[in-house]
Design a protein around this motif. Structure first.
Motif, mmCIF file in Angstrom:
data_model
loop_
_atom_site.group_PDB
_atom_site.id
_atom_site.type_symbol
_atom_site.label_atom_id
_atom_site.label_comp_id
_atom_site.label_asym_id
_atom_site.label_seq_id
_atom_site.Cartn_x
_atom_site.Cartn_y
_atom_site.Cartn_z
ATOM 1 N N ALA A 176 -9.834 -7.843 56.803
ATOM 2 C CA ALA A 176 -11.199 -8.207 56.422
ATOM 3 C C ALA A 176 -11.529 -9.648 56.821
ATOM 4 O O ALA A 176 -10.690 -10.542 56.735
ATOM 5 C CB ALA A 176 -11.379 -8.033 54.923
ATOM 6 N N GLN A 177 -12.744 -9.848 57.243
ATOM 7 C CA GLN A 177 -13.258 -11.165 57.612
ATOM 8 C C GLN A 177 -14.346 -11.567 56.617
ATOM 9 O O GLN A 177 -14.898 -10.729 55.914
ATOM 10 C CB GLN A 177 -13.828 -11.133 59.028
ATOM 11 N N PHE A 178 -14.663 -12.858 56.590
ATOM 12 C CA PHE A 178 -15.710 -13.335 55.696
ATOM 13 C C PHE A 178 -17.078 -12.895 56.197
ATOM 14 O O PHE A 178 -17.315 -12.817 57.400
ATOM 15 C CB PHE A 178 -15.679 -14.864 55.601
ATOM 16 N N TRP A 179 -17.973 -12.588 55.255
ATOM 17 C CA TRP A 179 -19.348 -12.255 55.583
ATOM 18 C C TRP A 179 -20.193 -13.511 55.459
ATOM 19 O O TRP A 179 -19.656 -14.620 55.337
ATOM 20 C CB TRP A 179 -19.857 -11.143 54.687
ATOM 21 N N GLU A 180 -21.515 -13.381 55.420
ATOM 22 C CA GLU A 180 -22.381 -14.559 55.349
ATOM 23 C C GLU A 180 -22.084 -15.367 54.082
ATOM 24 O O GLU A 180 -21.533 -14.849 53.114
ATOM 25 C CB GLU A 180 -23.862 -14.156 55.397
ATOM 26 N N ASP A 181 -22.465 -16.636 54.098
ATOM 27 C CA ASP A 181 -22.195 -17.535 52.962
ATOM 28 C C ASP A 181 -22.795 -16.988 51.675
ATOM 29 O O ASP A 181 -23.912 -16.494 51.650
ATOM 30 C CB ASP A 181 -22.773 -18.928 53.235
ATOM 31 N N GLY A 182 -22.026 -17.076 50.602
ATOM 32 C CA GLY A 182 -22.508 -16.685 49.292
ATOM 33 C C GLY A 182 -22.330 -15.212 48.965
ATOM 34 O O GLY A 182 -22.714 -14.775 47.881
ATOM 35 N N HIS A 183 -21.774 -14.427 49.867
ATOM 36 C CA HIS A 183 -21.587 -13.002 49.600
ATOM 37 C C HIS A 183 -20.429 -12.815 48.624
ATOM 38 O O HIS A 183 -19.404 -13.492 48.704
ATOM 39 C CB HIS A 183 -21.314 -12.243 50.899
ATOM 40 N N ALA A 184 -20.582 -11.893 47.667
ATOM 41 C CA ALA A 184 -19.575 -11.678 46.629
ATOM 42 C C ALA A 184 -18.242 -11.196 47.198
ATOM 43 O O ALA A 184 -17.183 -11.461 46.633
ATOM 44 C CB ALA A 184 -20.096 -10.669 45.611
ATOM 45 N N ARG A 185 -18.264 -10.518 48.316
ATOM 46 C CA ARG A 185 -17.051 -9.989 48.934
ATOM 47 C C ARG A 185 -16.133 -11.102 49.429
ATOM 48 O O ARG A 185 -14.911 -10.931 49.473
ATOM 49 C CB ARG A 185 -17.460 -9.085 50.095
ATOM 50 N N ASN A 186 -16.703 -12.244 49.772
ATOM 51 C CA ASN A 186 -15.903 -13.351 50.306
ATOM 52 C C ASN A 186 -14.850 -13.829 49.321
ATOM 53 O O ASN A 186 -13.740 -14.194 49.710
ATOM 54 C CB ASN A 186 -16.803 -14.506 50.725
ATOM 55 N N SER A 187 -15.184 -13.843 48.035
ATOM 56 C CA SER A 187 -14.207 -14.306 47.042
ATOM 57 C C SER A 187 -13.013 -13.362 46.974
ATOM 58 O O SER A 187 -11.871 -13.797 46.829
ATOM 59 C CB SER A 187 -14.857 -14.460 45.670
ATOM 60 N N ALA A 188 -13.276 -12.051 47.097
ATOM 61 C CA ALA A 188 -12.171 -11.091 47.087
ATOM 62 C C ALA A 188 -11.279 -11.278 48.312
ATOM 63 O O ALA A 188 -10.050 -11.264 48.208
ATOM 64 C CB ALA A 188 -12.713 -9.665 47.034
ATOM 65 N N VAL A 189 -11.900 -11.475 49.477
ATOM 66 C CA VAL A 189 -11.127 -11.674 50.708
ATOM 67 C C VAL A 189 -10.283 -12.939 50.600
ATOM 68 O O VAL A 189 -9.099 -12.950 50.962
ATOM 69 C CB VAL A 189 -12.070 -11.746 51.935
ATOM 70 N N LEU A 190 -10.864 -14.016 50.071
ATOM 71 C CA LEU A 190 -10.144 -15.280 49.922
ATOM 72 C C LEU A 190 -8.968 -15.133 48.965
ATOM 73 O O LEU A 190 -7.851 -15.592 49.263
ATOM 74 C CB LEU A 190 -11.111 -16.363 49.433
ATOM 75 N N LEU A 191 -9.193 -14.492 47.822
ATOM 76 C CA LEU A 191 -8.106 -14.303 46.858
ATOM 77 C C LEU A 191 -6.977 -13.451 47.444
ATOM 78 O O LEU A 191 -5.802 -13.746 47.233
ATOM 79 C CB LEU A 191 -8.641 -13.648 45.587
ATOM 80 N N ILE A 192 -7.334 -12.393 48.155
ATOM 81 C CA ILE A 192 -6.309 -11.534 48.734
ATOM 82 C C ILE A 192 -5.474 -12.301 49.751
ATOM 83 O O ILE A 192 -4.254 -12.145 49.811
ATOM 84 C CB ILE A 192 -6.944 -10.277 49.363
ATOM 85 N N LYS A 193 -6.114 -13.158 50.537
ATOM 86 C CA LYS A 193 -5.367 -13.937 51.528
ATOM 87 C C LYS A 193 -4.435 -14.944 50.874
ATOM 88 O O LYS A 193 -3.370 -15.254 51.392
ATOM 89 C CB LYS A 193 -6.329 -14.641 52.486
#
Length: 101
Positions: free
Chosen positions: A16-33
């Protein structure tokens, strides 16, 4: 989900890659990494999602995946009846406790 003020607990893909700034999915991707997928699943209680998905699969296999009724009120009643039948079947399959008497 927004109306119920709930958070989605859908695990992102492995690459998974980051989506646009402020998207809720980004926090999940960051935590998983940072902490790993298995730890993240435990933190967000992903096991409960898996249990509910399994229950829905069983319900659809037993009673079909579509509602027969056309009107909304009748569909509502039909869904309630299906849930009550599933709960009854689950209850019948539960073992009974027999205490030491």
């Amino acid at each position: 989900m927004a109306a119920k003020m709930a958070d989605a607990v859908i695990p992102p893909r492995r690459n998974a890659q980051f989506w646009e700034d402020g998207h809720a999915r980004n926090s999940a991707v960051l935590l998983i990494k940072h902490i790993g997928s298995s730890v993240w699943k435990k933190c967000v209680n992903s096991h409960q999602c898996s249990l509910s998905e399994t229950a829905m699969y069983r319900c659809k296999q037993l009673m079909g995946d579509k509602l027969v009724s056309r009107g909304f009120n009748k569909q509502h009643i039909e869904a309630i009846i299906k849930v009550k039948v599933l709960n009854r079947m689950t209850g019948l399959g539960m073992p009974e406790y027999q205490g030491n008497s």
